[in-house]
Scaffold this motif. Structure first.
Motif, PDB file in Angstrom:
ATOM      1  N   MET A 130      33.220  51.867  44.475  1.00  0.00           N
ATOM      2  CA  MET A 130      34.643  52.226  44.424  1.00  0.00           C
ATOM      3  C   MET A 130      35.063  53.111  45.601  1.00  0.00           C
ATOM      4  SD  MET A 130      35.787  50.508  41.917  1.00  0.00           S
ATOM      5  CE  MET A 130      37.408  51.136  41.478  1.00  0.00           C
ATOM      6  N   ASP A 131      34.157  53.948  46.089  1.00  0.00           N
ATOM      7  CA  ASP A 131      34.512  54.795  47.238  1.00  0.00           C
ATOM      8  C   ASP A 131      34.739  53.938  48.472  1.00  0.00           C
ATOM      9  OD1 ASP A 131      34.268  57.022  45.664  1.00  0.00           O
ATOM     10  OD2 ASP A 131      32.145  57.321  46.155  1.00  0.00           O
ATOM     11  N   GLU A 132      33.881  52.925  48.640  1.00  0.00           N
ATOM     12  CA  GLU A 132      34.020  52.015  49.764  1.00  0.00           C
ATOM     13  C   GLU A 132      35.323  51.213  49.628  1.00  0.00           C
ATOM     14  OE1 GLU A 132      32.755  51.543  52.542  1.00  0.00           O
ATOM     15  OE2 GLU A 132      33.157  49.455  53.101  1.00  0.00           O
ATOM     16  N   LEU A 133      35.643  50.817  48.398  1.00  0.00           N
ATOM     17  CA  LEU A 133      36.891  50.091  48.148  1.00  0.00           C
ATOM     18  C   LEU A 133      38.082  50.964  48.542  1.00  0.00           C
ATOM     19  CD1 LEU A 133      38.550  47.748  46.854  1.00  0.00           C
ATOM     20  CD2 LEU A 133      38.360  48.959  44.689  1.00  0.00           C
ATOM     21  N   GLU A 134      38.038  52.233  48.190  1.00  0.00           N
ATOM     22  CA  GLU A 134      39.140  53.134  48.520  1.00  0.00           C
ATOM     23  C   GLU A 134      39.274  53.292  50.036  1.00  0.00           C
ATOM     24  OE1 GLU A 134      39.413  56.726  46.267  1.00  0.00           O
ATOM     25  OE2 GLU A 134      40.771  57.655  47.699  1.00  0.00           O
ATOM     26  N   ARG A 135      38.142  53.450  50.694  1.00  0.00           N
ATOM     27  CA  ARG A 135      38.150  53.611  52.153  1.00  0.00           C
ATOM     28  C   ARG A 135      38.762  52.369  52.806  1.00  0.00           C
ATOM     29  NH1 ARG A 135      35.977  52.115  56.359  1.00  0.00           N
ATOM     30  NH2 ARG A 135      34.594  50.615  55.356  1.00  0.00           N
ATOM     31  N   LEU A 136      38.317  51.174  52.344  1.00  0.00           N
ATOM     32  CA  LEU A 136      38.812  49.917  52.898  1.00  0.00           C
ATOM     33  C   LEU A 136      40.320  49.754  52.655  1.00  0.00           C
ATOM     34  CD1 LEU A 136      36.462  46.893  52.072  1.00  0.00           C
ATOM     35  CD2 LEU A 136      37.487  47.444  54.285  1.00  0.00           C
ATOM     36  N   ALA A 137      40.759  50.149  51.469  1.00  0.00           N
ATOM     37  CA  ALA A 137      42.173  50.011  51.120  1.00  0.00           C
ATOM     38  C   ALA A 137      43.023  50.882  52.035  1.00  0.00           C
ATOM     39  CB  ALA A 137      42.389  50.382  49.656  1.00  0.00           C
ATOM     40  N   ILE A 138      42.572  52.124  52.261  1.00  0.00           N
ATOM     41  CA  ILE A 138      43.339  53.035  53.119  1.00  0.00           C
ATOM     42  C   ILE A 138      43.340  52.520  54.557  1.00  0.00           C
ATOM     43  CG2 ILE A 138      43.329  55.370  54.102  1.00  0.00           C
ATOM     44  CD1 ILE A 138      42.339  56.289  51.269  1.00  0.00           C
ATOM     45  N   GLU A 139      42.209  51.976  54.975  1.00  0.00           N
ATOM     46  CA  GLU A 139      42.090  51.480  56.351  1.00  0.00           C
ATOM     47  C   GLU A 139      42.936  50.222  56.574  1.00  0.00           C
ATOM     48  OE1 GLU A 139      37.959  51.052  57.855  1.00  0.00           O
ATOM     49  OE2 GLU A 139      38.641  49.072  58.498  1.00  0.00           O
ATOM     50  N   THR A 140      42.966  49.307  55.593  1.00  0.00           N
ATOM     51  CA  THR A 140      43.582  47.998  55.848  1.00  0.00           C
ATOM     52  C   THR A 140      44.970  47.827  55.226  1.00  0.00           C
ATOM     53  OG1 THR A 140      42.493  47.051  53.902  1.00  0.00           O
ATOM     54  CG2 THR A 140      41.318  46.865  55.981  1.00  0.00           C
ATOM     55  N   LYS A 141      45.368  48.721  54.341  1.00  0.00           N
ATOM     56  CA  LYS A 141      46.682  48.646  53.694  1.00  0.00           C
ATOM     57  C   LYS A 141      47.016  47.248  53.153  1.00  0.00           C
ATOM     58  CE  LYS A 141      48.531  52.842  55.009  1.00  0.00           C
ATOM     59  NZ  LYS A 141      47.198  53.419  54.895  1.00  0.00           N
ATOM     60  N   PRO A 142      46.265  46.770  52.178  1.00  0.00           N
ATOM     61  CA  PRO A 142      46.516  45.422  51.647  1.00  0.00           C
ATOM     62  C   PRO A 142      47.791  45.378  50.802  1.00  0.00           C
ATOM     63  CG  PRO A 142      44.900  46.515  50.292  1.00  0.00           C
ATOM     64  CD  PRO A 142      45.181  47.449  51.432  1.00  0.00           C
ATOM     65  N   ALA A 143      48.392  44.179  50.695  1.00  0.00           N
ATOM     66  CA  ALA A 143      49.558  44.005  49.822  1.00  0.00           C
ATOM     67  C   ALA A 143      49.091  43.886  48.374  1.00  0.00           C
ATOM     68  CB  ALA A 143      50.325  42.757  50.233  1.00  0.00           C
ATOM     69  N   MET A 144      47.837  43.420  48.200  1.00  0.00           N
ATOM     70  CA  MET A 144      47.328  43.248  46.839  1.00  0.00           C
ATOM     71  C   MET A 144      45.831  43.547  46.797  1.00  0.00           C
ATOM     72  SD  MET A 144      47.913  40.084  44.201  1.00  0.00           S
ATOM     73  CE  MET A 144      46.938  38.766  44.890  1.00  0.00           C
ATOM     74  N   ILE A 145      45.401  44.140  45.690  1.00  0.00           N
ATOM     75  CA  ILE A 145      43.963  44.323  45.447  1.00  0.00           C
ATOM     76  C   ILE A 145      43.615  43.482  44.224  1.00  0.00           C
ATOM     77  CG2 ILE A 145      42.140  45.956  44.803  1.00  0.00           C
ATOM     78  CD1 ILE A 145      43.762  48.156  46.202  1.00  0.00           C
ATOM     79  N   ILE A 146      42.547  42.694  44.360  1.00  0.00           N
ATOM     80  CA  ILE A 146      42.129  41.866  43.233  1.00  0.00           C
ATOM     81  C   ILE A 146      40.816  42.362  42.674  1.00  0.00           C
ATOM     82  CG2 ILE A 146      41.520  39.542  42.465  1.00  0.00           C
ATOM     83  CD1 ILE A 146      43.017  38.375  44.673  1.00  0.00           C
ATOM     84  N   ALA A 147      40.780  42.479  41.355  1.00  0.00           N
ATOM     85  CA  ALA A 147      39.508  42.721  40.681  1.00  0.00           C
ATOM     86  C   ALA A 147      39.197  41.421  39.948  1.00  0.00           C
ATOM     87  CB  ALA A 147      39.644  43.879  39.701  1.00  0.00           C
ATOM     88  N   TRP A 148      38.117  40.791  40.307  1.00  0.00           N
ATOM     89  CA  TRP A 148      37.806  39.535  39.637  1.00  0.00           C
ATOM     90  C   TRP A 148      36.293  39.320  39.605  1.00  0.00           C
ATOM     91  CZ3 TRP A 148      35.455  35.261  41.994  1.00  0.00           C
ATOM     92  CH2 TRP A 148      35.271  35.385  43.369  1.00  0.00           C
ATOM     93  N   PHE A 149      35.842  38.551  38.633  1.00  0.00           N
ATOM     94  CA  PHE A 149      34.417  38.558  38.316  1.00  0.00           C
ATOM     95  C   PHE A 149      33.967  37.211  37.819  1.00  0.00           C
ATOM     96  CE2 PHE A 149      37.193  41.697  36.695  1.00  0.00           C
ATOM     97  CZ  PHE A 149      36.932  42.720  37.563  1.00  0.00           C
ATOM     98  N   SER A 150      32.850  36.735  38.322  1.00  0.00           N
ATOM     99  CA  SER A 150      32.306  35.557  37.671  1.00  0.00           C
ATOM    100  C   SER A 150      30.811  35.702  37.448  1.00  0.00           C
ATOM    101  CB  SER A 150      32.629  34.284  38.452  1.00  0.00           C
ATOM    102  OG  SER A 150      32.000  34.306  39.688  1.00  0.00           O
ATOM    103  N   ALA A 151      30.258  36.797  37.933  1.00  0.00           N
ATOM    104  CA  ALA A 151      28.832  37.003  37.664  1.00  0.00           C
ATOM    105  C   ALA A 151      28.515  38.489  37.576  1.00  0.00           C
ATOM    106  CB  ALA A 151      27.994  36.356  38.756  1.00  0.00           C
ATOM    107  N   TYR A 152      29.521  39.302  37.294  1.00  0.00           N
ATOM    108  CA  TYR A 152      29.333  40.746  37.285  1.00  0.00           C
ATOM    109  C   TYR A 152      29.114  41.228  35.864  1.00  0.00           C
ATOM    110  CZ  TYR A 152      30.073  45.593  38.759  1.00  0.00           C
ATOM    111  OH  TYR A 152      29.915  46.928  39.047  1.00  0.00           O
ATOM    112  N   SER A 153      28.059  42.000  35.644  1.00  0.00           N
ATOM    113  CA  SER A 153      27.679  42.333  34.272  1.00  0.00           C
ATOM    114  C   SER A 153      28.035  43.771  33.880  1.00  0.00           C
ATOM    115  CB  SER A 153      26.181  42.098  34.092  1.00  0.00           C
ATOM    116  OG  SER A 153      25.463  42.957  34.953  1.00  0.00           O
ATOM    117  N   ARG A 154      28.794  44.460  34.728  1.00  0.00           N
ATOM    118  CA  ARG A 154      29.081  45.869  34.440  1.00  0.00           C
ATOM    119  C   ARG A 154      30.556  46.131  34.160  1.00  0.00           C
ATOM    120  NH1 ARG A 154      24.793  48.052  32.396  1.00  0.00           N
ATOM    121  NH2 ARG A 154      22.991  47.969  33.740  1.00  0.00           N
ATOM    122  N   ASP A 155      30.840  47.187  33.423  1.00  0.00           N
ATOM    123  CA  ASP A 155      32.227  47.595  33.175  1.00  0.00           C
ATOM    124  C   ASP A 155      32.878  48.034  34.477  1.00  0.00           C
ATOM    125  OD1 ASP A 155      32.211  47.140  30.496  1.00  0.00           O
ATOM    126  OD2 ASP A 155      31.627  49.180  29.944  1.00  0.00           O
TER     127      ASP A 155
END
Ligand code: PLP
Length: 410
Positions: A150-175
């Motif tokens: 999540m820290d890396e996600l935050e850093r990337l978001a601040i750096e790239t200023k995306p219009a949308m962030i997607i959380a999506w999963f097809s093989a992720y086993s964690r909350d």
């Protein structure tokens, strides 16, 4: 009836039914729907054209269809606590494309999960609309914990200023930390979208945290863990309702499949009952038992366990069997699974290191933790001696015995 009029096709359906009866379905995205869902799915509602939405259809004769679609919408809202629901999307593409089309402009930046770590070609693949029309920036798992960084996600978001962030999963086993996702999206004024295709059943039963209150938009299949008919739906905040509805129709689709919408309504009804919660609790218990048993047999489980209905087993790490070899051997003994890339996989996508397994379908057959111990043992014996034909025959018999004991819809 079909047996008399079209025996060729009837025979194919009968053979597929037999395959389903005599294999244990461990593909995490599959399940068995109830007879009631099948009945609505196969009903005369398939005869009716009903473009547009309840109360403002293009064709006449839609007053009963309107009631059905409204019922499906109301039940879905109740299940997920959603402000607005569109139950018309036919599959992944129209559901997710409607979100992109409704809320973004072509060329906009979207932060989405790295493809090689989920093993799925949706969101962002260069051959999929998402990768063609939008600039998808991938985020990754932490190499040590194998959980979303999540820290890396935050850093990337601040750096790239995306219009949308997607959380999506097809093989992720964690909350996931939905609150943190929301905070990061707010920091950069991005739309937050979750694609909960895989975990929707657990969310509908309120046994893992519901992202609907945190997200602008949530899309989901109605099949998979939910045990509903094939299809998708979109849930969103009221402020996005118009844009989403317009993007679905007339933006992407024409006549909705009202037989499927009716089957969704039946399934939502089933999901509102207390037994559904018990079922989903057992799905997770079974997955956790299976994961710990496989670990006992020496298998490496990605992120060392599971919080949901699935897990990724790194079969190559422990036993130098590739995902493709494992999938094939397991199919011979009647354990239906799929090969899958593991995080930072060094092997190619078509022959990766992992096997993805999930417990929703086996749990629908009322298999419990004792059966998971047996399945883990069959899995281990199959993979450890996958070239030994006699061994495979022995394991096949064990699978058949379990299938007989736990019939589908039994
Ligand atoms: C299941 C799934 C799909 C495919 O959905 P269809 O209903 O087959 O179109 C796409 N993306 C994700 C994340 C999924 O889990």
């Amino acid at each position: 009836m079909l047996q008399q009029t079209d025996p060729k096709l009837a025979d194919m359906i009968a053979r597929e039914a037999n395959r389903q009866d005599t294999e244990i379905e461990l593909i995490a995205s599959e399940n068995y729907v109830s007879k009631d869902v099948l009945e609505a799915n196969g009903s005369i509602l398939t005869n009716k054209y009903s473009e547009w939405y309840p109360g403002r259809r293009y064709y006449g004769g839609c007053h009963i269809i309107d009631e059905i679609e409204t019922l499906a919408i109301d039940r879905a809202k109740e299940l997920f606590g959603a402000e607005h629901v569109n139950v018309q999307p036919l599959s992944w593409s129209p559901a997710n494309m409607a979100v992109y089309m409704g809320l973004l402009n072509p060329g906009d930046k979207v932060l989405g999960f790295s493809l090689d770590q989920w093993g799925h070609l949706s969101h962002g693949h260069p051959m999929n609309f998402s990768g063609i029309l939008y600039e998808i920036i991938p985020y990754f798992l932490d190499k040590q914990t194998e959980e979303v960084d999540m820290d890396e996600l935050e850093r990337l978001a601040i750096e790239t200023k995306p219009a949308m962030i997607i959380a999506w999963f097809s093989a992720y086993s964690r909350d996931l930390d939905w609150k943190r996702f929301r905070e990061i999206a707010d920091k950069v004024w991005a739309v937050l979208m979750a694609d909960i295709a895989h975990i929707a059943g657990l969310i509908a039963a309120w046994i893992i945290e519901n992202p609907v209150p945190y997200c602008d938009v949530v899309t989901t299949t109605t099949h998979k863990t939910l045990r509903w008919p094939r299809g998708w739906m979109i849930m969103c905040k009221q402020e996005h309702a118009k844009a989403i509805d317009r993007a679905v129709f007339p933006g992407l689709q024409w006549g909705p499949h009202e037989n499927l919408i009716a089957a969704k309504a039946v399934a939502f009804w089933e999901a509102l009952k207390p037994e559904f919660k018990d079922y989903q609790i057992q799905v997770v218990k079974n997955a956790q038992k299976l994961a710990s048993e496989l670990q006992r047999h020496g298998f490496k489980i990605v992120s060392w366990g599971t919080d949901n209905h699935l897990m990724l087993v790194d079969v190559f790490a422990g036993f130098e069997v590739t995902g493709k070899q494992a999938e094939h051997a397991l199919e011979i003994v009647g354990l239906s699974t799929n090969k899958n890339m593991v995080p930072y996989d060094t092997r190619p996508p078509m022959n990766p290191s992992g096997i993805r397994i999930g417990t929703p379908a086996a749990t629908t057959r009322w298999m419990g933790e004792d059966e998971m111990v047996e399945i883990a043992d069959i899995f281990a014996q199959t993979i450890k001696n996958f070239k030994d034909e006699e061994n495979l025959i022995k394991q096949r018999e064990r699978v058949l015995k379990l299938c007989k004991q736990f019939p589908i819809n039994g």
